[in-house]
Write a protein that holds these residues in place. Structure first.
Motif, mmCIF file in Angstrom:
data_model
loop_
_atom_site.group_PDB
_atom_site.id
_atom_site.type_symbol
_atom_site.label_atom_id
_atom_site.label_comp_id
_atom_site.label_asym_id
_atom_site.label_seq_id
_atom_site.Cartn_x
_atom_site.Cartn_y
_atom_site.Cartn_z
ATOM 1 N N UNK A 73 -3.369 -5.485 -4.475
ATOM 2 C CA UNK A 73 -2.813 -5.568 -3.125
ATOM 3 C C UNK A 73 -2.827 -7.018 -2.613
ATOM 4 N N UNK A 74 -3.923 -7.681 -2.890
ATOM 5 C CA UNK A 74 -4.067 -9.072 -2.437
ATOM 6 C C UNK A 74 -3.104 -9.984 -3.177
ATOM 7 N N UNK B 24 0.844 -1.208 0.000
ATOM 8 C CA UNK B 24 0.000 0.000 0.000
ATOM 9 C C UNK B 24 0.871 1.245 0.000
ATOM 10 N N UNK B 25 1.879 1.238 0.897
ATOM 11 C CA UNK B 25 2.772 2.394 0.983
ATOM 12 C C UNK B 25 3.526 2.624 -0.319
ATOM 13 N N UNK C 112 -1.816 0.448 -5.894
ATOM 14 C CA UNK C 112 -3.254 0.734 -5.829
ATOM 15 C C UNK C 112 -3.860 0.700 -7.229
ATOM 16 N N UNK C 113 -3.125 0.105 -8.165
ATOM 17 C CA UNK C 113 -3.578 0.116 -9.565
ATOM 18 C C UNK C 113 -4.098 -1.257 -9.999
ATOM 19 N N UNK D 58 -14.436 -9.154 -13.153
ATOM 20 C CA UNK D 58 -13.765 -8.359 -12.100
ATOM 21 C C UNK D 58 -12.526 -7.640 -12.637
ATOM 22 N N UNK D 59 -12.218 -7.807 -13.894
ATOM 23 C CA UNK D 59 -11.046 -7.213 -14.561
ATOM 24 C C UNK D 59 -9.726 -7.815 -14.098
#
Ligand code: PLP
Length: 389
Positions: free
Chosen positions: A272-273, A55-56, A60-61, A266-267
């Motif tokens: 992140x997962x 995340x840091x 986030x893409x 869902x593309x």
């Protein structure tokens, strides 16, 4: 006001009876819940740390629809090492949990009216997913007298030749805790080849096997690579259900079709997962073994306690985190589950939630803390003594 806006397809989906029961269980703090099928553990610390770091770092893409390269590489190594399955990148699709893997496999292989053999009792998503895609579910009774192993003889009786496309296989099984023996898998494999069927092998509980039982992947059997779509999940093994990540491994042409459909569903699985999933596969597997040891301890305890209570009979489960006892009280499964909730303050799943052959059974989940299981067993034992025979 829109009239008749809800599609017939949605209206035909089953209303989960357990939803209401579990809501009561959650709202009433006095209730001990052995209902849900998800680990009580949080994901191991190194996996959480990897997710935080990602995340840091700005993960986030979107990711490539078929899945991040590092995850696919880790999956290929794991499939070879643990499942004895040889795969190339073109054989893998990273999915939003194995639930999406089930949907995409069926969506890309089933035409209208085509049949799918599936276990009854079995995981509750199989039948509605086939139905929503206009397929024909063919429930195969999975019986206690066969130790809840799939019976090829039953499949032979039920198959609609030429119109049946696939078999759904789930080992270790939800809700029965059965681990399929090699001999049974070989019989199913022969049957599938004979009838040109795809085997959809749901192995969500692959790491939760106990005692002498061993998990064998259908895709590892000789000559089966063209016939099997293997579905895996991070939800149970690594206690990551909220991450929503899993993967499908199978023939390249089906994976290609599923990847195309995945773009419209869902593309991609959450990026992140996927980063967390790489940490799960490449990191220490000791947390997995530790959780499995704790489930095993609970399994032995709950099996002993339930069998000691008059009115229950139970096959010893060898995998997953469920016990599926038959009861002899004069009630239906749903009625008995409601009765236990009211009189014992213990929430369980009625067997019929998993198909009509689940009548007469309930499912206890032992993905709950040991002391809570002890309390639940005391409460059930005390309550059922009051039932008049
Ligand atoms: C047999 C089985 N398959 C698949 C799933 C779904 O798992 P996921 O979280 O990977 O979608 C479950 C969840 O309970 C399950 O029991």
């Amino acid at each position: 006001m829109l009239r008749d806006i809800i599609a017939k397809r949605e209206k035909a989906l089953p209303v989960s009876t357990i939803g209401a029961l579990l809501k009561i269980a959650e709202e009433n703090k006095k209730v001990v819940s052995l209902g849900p099928g998800e680990p009580d553990f949080n994901a191991p610390k190194h996996i959480i740390a990897a997710a935080k770091k990602a995340l840091d770092k700005g993960f986030t893409h979107y990711s490539p629809p078929e899945g991040r390269r590092d995850l696919k590489e880790a999956v290929i190594r794991k499939l070879k090492r643990d499942n004895k399955i040889d795969a190339k990148p073109g054989n893998i699709l990273v999915t939003t949990g194995s639930t999406e893997g089930i949907l995409l496999t069926l969506m890309c292989t089933l035409d209208d009216g085509e049949g799918v053999l599936l276990p009854d009792p079995g995981f509750l998503a199989y039948k509605p997913t086939v139905e929503v895609l206009n397929g024909l579910p063919i429930p195969v009774p999975v019986l206690e007298k066969d130790n809840f192993q799939y019976s090829v003889d039953k499949m032979r009786e039920l198959i609609i030749p030429e119109r049946t496309k696939a078999i759904i296989l789930n080992t270790p099984s939800n809700p029965t805790g059965t681990v399929f023996k090699k001999k049974v898998l070989e019989e199913i494999a022969d049957f599938a080849v004979e009838n040109k069927l795809l085997i959809i092998s749901d192995e969500a509980y692959e790491k939760l096997v106990y005692g002498d039982a061993r998990h064998i992947s259908m895709g590892s059997l000789n000559g089966m690579e063209d016939y099997v779509m293997t579905l895996h999940s991070f939800s149970k093994t690594y206690a990551m259900p909220g991450f929503r990540v899993g993967y499908a491994a199978g023939p390249e042409n089906i994976i290609r079709a599923m990847t195309k459909a995945h773009i419209f569903t869902t593309l991609c699985a959450p990026t992140l997962s996927q980063v967390a999933a790489v940490a799960a596969l490449n990191g220490s597997q000791e947390p997995v073994r530790k959780m499995a040891r704790e489930y095993d301890r609970r399994r032995k305890y709950i099996y002993r306690r339930v069998n000691e209570i008059e009115g229950f009979e139970c096959v010893k489960p060898e995998g997953a985190f469920y016990l599926f006892p038959r009861f002899t009280f004069r009630m239906k499964s749903l009625g008995f589950a409601s009765w236990l909730l009211k009189h014992a303050k213990v929430a369980v799943m009625p067997g019929t939630e998993f198909g009509k052959f689940g009548e007469g059974y309930i499912r206890f989940s032992y993905a709950t803390r040991y002391d809570r299981i002890v309390k639940a067993m005391d409460l059930v034992e005390r309550a059922v003594k009051r039932i008049k025979k």
